[in-house]
Design an enzyme around this catalytic site. Structure first.
Site, PDB file in Angstrom:
ATOM      1  N   GLU A  45      30.772  14.120  32.660  1.00 29.14           N
ATOM      2  CA  GLU A  45      30.235  13.291  31.580  1.00 29.14           C
ATOM      3  C   GLU A  45      30.942  11.948  31.521  1.00 29.14           C
ATOM      4  OE1 GLU A  45      28.618  13.304  27.038  1.00 29.14           O
ATOM      5  OE2 GLU A  45      29.337  15.176  27.908  1.00 29.14           O
ATOM      6  N   SER A  46      32.213  11.921  31.830  1.00 27.13           N
ATOM      7  CA  SER A  46      32.957  10.658  31.827  1.00 27.13           C
ATOM      8  C   SER A  46      32.433   9.704  32.886  1.00 27.13           C
ATOM      9  CB  SER A  46      34.452  10.920  32.062  1.00 27.13           C
ATOM     10  OG  SER A  46      34.988  11.700  31.017  1.00 27.13           O
TER      11      SER A  46
END
Length: 140
Positions: A61-62
């Protein structure tokens, strides 16, 4: 955006965040992809000594959210993840994992990415699908 500009930006916006805690480092930027790496050690292990799936998802997700952020007008929009799904295919105990986010769909409002997480020998560890949304910043 150049790699140096990306590194400078990421150090600024990732300070005192989960990305800093997990030691996620953005390493490569292409025309339609972004790569980050994360060390695999006891800080990201599950109790039996292998990479925790949640740490893999946090890495995915980062890098996916940062890719959306990098490839849009950052003055007008901010990014939020709205859906993520992951399949963990192989475990790893130590070394580094690399997450490469590539766009499947780059819309004005929503973006869909595939994030492939591999080890140092290019073995596929996890495959992740992330949907992000670009939300307009409030005018001041």
């Amino acid at each position: 955006m150049t790699k140096d500009e990306l590194l400078k930006l990421s150090k600024k916006i990732c300070k005192n965040t989960l990305m800093e805690t997990l030691e996620i480092e953005f390493t490569e930027l292409g025309e339609d992809y972004l790569i980050a790496k994360m060390p695999v050690n006891s800080r990201v292990h599950q109790p039996d000594g292998v990479l925790h799936g949640g740490a893999s998802v946090a890495l995915a997700e980062s890098v996916g959210s940062m890719a959306s952020f990098v490839f849009m007008d950052r003055e007008k929009f901010f990014v939020r993840g709205i859906e993520i799904s992951a399949n963990h295919l192989k475990s790893i105990k130590e070394g580094y994992v690399f997450a490469k986010a590539t766009f499947i769909h780059k819309g004005r409002t929503t973006q869909l990415m595939e994030i492939r997480i591999t080890d140092e020998k290019s073995n596929l560890i996890s495959i992740v699908k992330l949907t992000t949304i670009a939300l307009p910043k409030e005018k001041k």
